[in-house]
Design an enzyme around this catalytic site. Structure first.
Site, PDB file in Angstrom:
ATOM      1  CG  HIS A  64      -0.240  -0.081   2.529  1.00 46.64           C
ATOM      2  ND1 HIS A  64       0.345  -1.237   2.997  1.00 46.64           N
ATOM      3  CD2 HIS A  64      -0.015   0.864   3.467  1.00 46.64           C
ATOM      4  CE1 HIS A  64       0.893  -1.005   4.175  1.00 46.64           C
ATOM      5  NE2 HIS A  64       0.700   0.263   4.485  1.00 46.64           N
ATOM      6  N   GLY A  65       0.343   2.369  -0.337  1.00 41.59           N
ATOM      7  CA  GLY A  65       1.124   3.588  -0.471  1.00 41.59           C
ATOM      8  C   GLY A  65       1.428   4.264   0.853  1.00 41.59           C
TER       9      GLY A  65
END
Length: 146
Positions: A64-65
């Protein structure tokens, strides 16, 4: 887990092993192609992995970012990439299932907790690794709420 953020079209099966950044990019592209994120979010996913691994154990990684890339999330979504031979996440850690997430607002916390509940059970992880259909993976990941 809400089925609207995980759909059969978000699940890739029987992928050939590749390096972790290629695998992370693949999950990011799937998030992008399905309209959850803008393309820039993929860079945030790779940046997160460089800062701290997204490998959570039990053969699972959750790319995920980083927080500064949240602005590139259009809506919450989750994608799954199944690697029967695994992806090397360093130090002997192999991820067989990559679950890419994009959580708008604070929805990612709920998404992560549902994934954690399912994936803490090794039998569920084994079922995910051996699944031969997207529908089966969808059912395993959504049975917490059923």
């Amino acid at each position: 887990m809400k089925k609207l953020i995980l759909d059969e079209k978000n699940i890739l099966l029987n992928l050939k092993s590749e390096d972790k950044f290629s695998a992370i990019e693949r999950t990011g592209r799937l998030l992008y192609e399905n309209g959850y994120v803008e393309k820039e979010y993929i860079e945030g996913m790779k940046k997160r992995e460089k800062e701290i691994t997204t490998y959570i154990g039990n053969g699972i990684a959750i790319p995920h970012g980083t927080s500064e890339y949240i602005k590139y999330i259009k809506k919450s979504g989750i994608v799954v990439a199944q690697y029967p031979d695994g992806v090397d996440f360093e130090n002997g850690n192999r991820a067989y299932i990559l679950i890419g997430i994009a959580g708008a607002n604070d929805e990612h916390i709920e998404i992560l907790s549902n994934i954690a509940l399912v994936c803490q059970d090794e039998k569920n992880v084994e079922r995910l690794i051996k699944s031969s259909s997207a529908k089966e993976i969808l059912n395993i990941l959504t049975e917490v709420d059923n």
